[in-house]
Design a protein around this motif. Structure first.
Motif, PDB file in Angstrom:
ATOM      1  N   GLY A 102       0.822  -1.211   0.000  1.00  0.00           N
ATOM      2  CA  GLY A 102       0.000   0.000   0.000  1.00  0.00           C
ATOM      3  C   GLY A 102       0.851   1.254   0.000  1.00  0.00           C
ATOM      4  O   GLY A 102       0.563   2.219  -0.728  1.00  0.00           O
ATOM      5  N   LEU A 103       1.917   1.257   0.782  1.00  0.00           N
ATOM      6  CA  LEU A 103       2.832   2.411   0.821  1.00  0.00           C
ATOM      7  C   LEU A 103       3.526   2.593  -0.523  1.00  0.00           C
ATOM      8  O   LEU A 103       3.623   3.708  -1.040  1.00  0.00           O
ATOM      9  CB  LEU A 103       3.848   2.236   1.947  1.00  0.00           C
ATOM     10  N   PHE A 104       3.983   1.483  -1.123  1.00  0.00           N
ATOM     11  CA  PHE A 104       4.621   1.567  -2.436  1.00  0.00           C
ATOM     12  C   PHE A 104       3.659   2.128  -3.479  1.00  0.00           C
ATOM     13  O   PHE A 104       4.008   3.030  -4.242  1.00  0.00           O
ATOM     14  CB  PHE A 104       5.122   0.181  -2.877  1.00  0.00           C
ATOM     15  N   CYS A 105       2.438   1.589  -3.506  1.00  0.00           N
ATOM     16  CA  CYS A 105       1.439   2.054  -4.477  1.00  0.00           C
ATOM     17  C   CYS A 105       1.127   3.530  -4.267  1.00  0.00           C
ATOM     18  O   CYS A 105       0.983   4.292  -5.233  1.00  0.00           O
ATOM     19  CB  CYS A 105       0.155   1.227  -4.367  1.00  0.00           C
ATOM     20  N   SER A 106       1.019   3.946  -3.018  1.00  0.00           N
ATOM     21  CA  SER A 106       0.719   5.343  -2.704  1.00  0.00           C
ATOM     22  C   SER A 106       1.816   6.267  -3.213  1.00  0.00           C
ATOM     23  O   SER A 106       1.537   7.288  -3.848  1.00  0.00           O
ATOM     24  CB  SER A 106       0.546   5.533  -1.200  1.00  0.00           C
ATOM     25  N   ILE A 107       3.064   5.928  -2.935  1.00  0.00           N
ATOM     26  CA  ILE A 107       4.188   6.763  -3.377  1.00  0.00           C
ATOM     27  C   ILE A 107       4.236   6.825  -4.903  1.00  0.00           C
ATOM     28  O   ILE A 107       4.429   7.894  -5.490  1.00  0.00           O
ATOM     29  CB  ILE A 107       5.511   6.241  -2.785  1.00  0.00           C
ATOM     30  N   PHE A 108       4.029   5.692  -5.549  1.00  0.00           N
ATOM     31  CA  PHE A 108       4.055   5.644  -7.011  1.00  0.00           C
ATOM     32  C   PHE A 108       2.944   6.524  -7.597  1.00  0.00           C
ATOM     33  O   PHE A 108       3.162   7.284  -8.542  1.00  0.00           O
ATOM     34  CB  PHE A 108       3.905   4.191  -7.483  1.00  0.00           C
ATOM     35  N   ASP A 156      -9.318   3.601   4.145  1.00  0.00           N
ATOM     36  CA  ASP A 156      -8.051   3.076   3.630  1.00  0.00           C
ATOM     37  C   ASP A 156      -7.167   4.245   3.203  1.00  0.00           C
ATOM     38  O   ASP A 156      -7.358   4.819   2.127  1.00  0.00           O
ATOM     39  CB  ASP A 156      -8.310   2.149   2.442  1.00  0.00           C
ATOM     40  N   PRO A 157      -6.180   4.600   4.035  1.00  0.00           N
ATOM     41  CA  PRO A 157      -5.327   5.748   3.692  1.00  0.00           C
ATOM     42  C   PRO A 157      -4.478   5.507   2.449  1.00  0.00           C
ATOM     43  O   PRO A 157      -4.083   6.455   1.773  1.00  0.00           O
ATOM     44  CB  PRO A 157      -4.447   5.922   4.935  1.00  0.00           C
ATOM     45  N   TYR A 158      -4.206   4.245   2.122  1.00  0.00           N
ATOM     46  CA  TYR A 158      -3.391   3.950   0.937  1.00  0.00           C
ATOM     47  C   TYR A 158      -4.143   4.258  -0.358  1.00  0.00           C
ATOM     48  O   TYR A 158      -3.523   4.488  -1.393  1.00  0.00           O
ATOM     49  CB  TYR A 158      -2.912   2.499   0.950  1.00  0.00           C
ATOM     50  N   ILE A 159      -5.454   4.259  -0.305  1.00  0.00           N
ATOM     51  CA  ILE A 159      -6.256   4.642  -1.464  1.00  0.00           C
ATOM     52  C   ILE A 159      -6.589   6.132  -1.404  1.00  0.00           C
ATOM     53  O   ILE A 159      -6.543   6.830  -2.412  1.00  0.00           O
ATOM     54  CB  ILE A 159      -7.545   3.793  -1.559  1.00  0.00           C
ATOM     55  N   THR A 160      -6.898   6.635  -0.218  1.00  0.00           N
ATOM     56  CA  THR A 160      -7.324   8.029  -0.066  1.00  0.00           C
ATOM     57  C   THR A 160      -6.198   9.019  -0.332  1.00  0.00           C
ATOM     58  O   THR A 160      -6.315   9.890  -1.212  1.00  0.00           O
ATOM     59  CB  THR A 160      -7.871   8.270   1.367  1.00  0.00           C
ATOM     60  N   VAL A 161      -5.123   8.916   0.423  1.00  0.00           N
ATOM     61  CA  VAL A 161      -4.057   9.929   0.423  1.00  0.00           C
ATOM     62  C   VAL A 161      -3.411  10.150  -0.938  1.00  0.00           C
ATOM     63  O   VAL A 161      -3.249  11.298  -1.364  1.00  0.00           O
ATOM     64  CB  VAL A 161      -2.997   9.598   1.504  1.00  0.00           C
TER      65      VAL A 161
END
Length: 188
Positions: A102-108, A156-161
């Motif tokens: 999730g963190l990787f996807c968010s940063i990307f 889900d912060p990984y989708i929201t942020v």
């Protein structure tokens, strides 16, 4: 519109390849996140996105006069995907796998949304929105807003942020379209 232009002109002239490749990588990453989380919406949307981006890549490769650099970039993407898959399935324990992915996807995703900032600086310097796509701006706003709301609904912060920068950059682009109106001869 890029696919339509490639098919109509049978050429990749003035069409950049990197956005197809990075969007495909982004879709594949989120597809992995959706599978790991068991989220049918994330899986469906990103499976369709990955399939379409792969189609764009194949059409680009077909019409590209220099196939070697395109193939090398595709192979690099495949190497990154395989390495990422190995990392997330072999090296990361099951308990933290979803968090890491999730963190990787968010940063990307944040990186992809912020990448057009160089174009925004060019628009301000030239006082012209010729290099911006109005339909892409509308699509980005709708997609990033939808994903932000979906992420909020799921907590889900990984989708929201990561989708908030898409909303912000779209609003900035709309402001630029208003401030530096496109020339009359450019169809939108």
């Amino acid at each position: 519109s890029d696919l339509r232009q490639m098919l109509a002109t049978k050429s990749v002239e003035n069409i950049q390849f990197l956005p197809f490749l990075t969007t495909d990588a982004n879709n594949l990453s989120w597809l992995g996140y959706g599978c790991l989380k068991g989220d049918g919406t994330v899986i469906t949307v990103n499976a369709i996105g990955a399939a379409l981006q792969t189609l764009y890549i194949l059409v680009y490769l077909y019409y590209s006069p220099t196939k070697r650099p395109v193939l090398l970039q595709v192979l690099l993407l495949l190497a990154v995907v395989v390495t990422g898959y190995g990392y997330f399935t072999i090296l990361v324990d099951t308990g933290t796998r979803l968090t890491h992915l999730g963190l990787f996807c968010s940063i990307f995703t944040i990186t992809m949304y912020l990448s057009p900032l160089a174009d925004l600086a060019k628009v301000v310097r030239s006082k012209s929105t010729r290099c911006l796509s109005f339909p892409l701006t509308v699509t980005t706003l709708v997609a990033s807003s939808s994903w932000t709301l979906y992420g909020l609904q799921l907590h889900d912060p990984y989708i929201t942020v990561p989708n908030v920068p898409g909303i912000v950059t779209s609003l900035v682009r709309f402001w630029l379209f208003q401030r530096y109106r496109p020339e009359q001869d450019k169809p939108y």
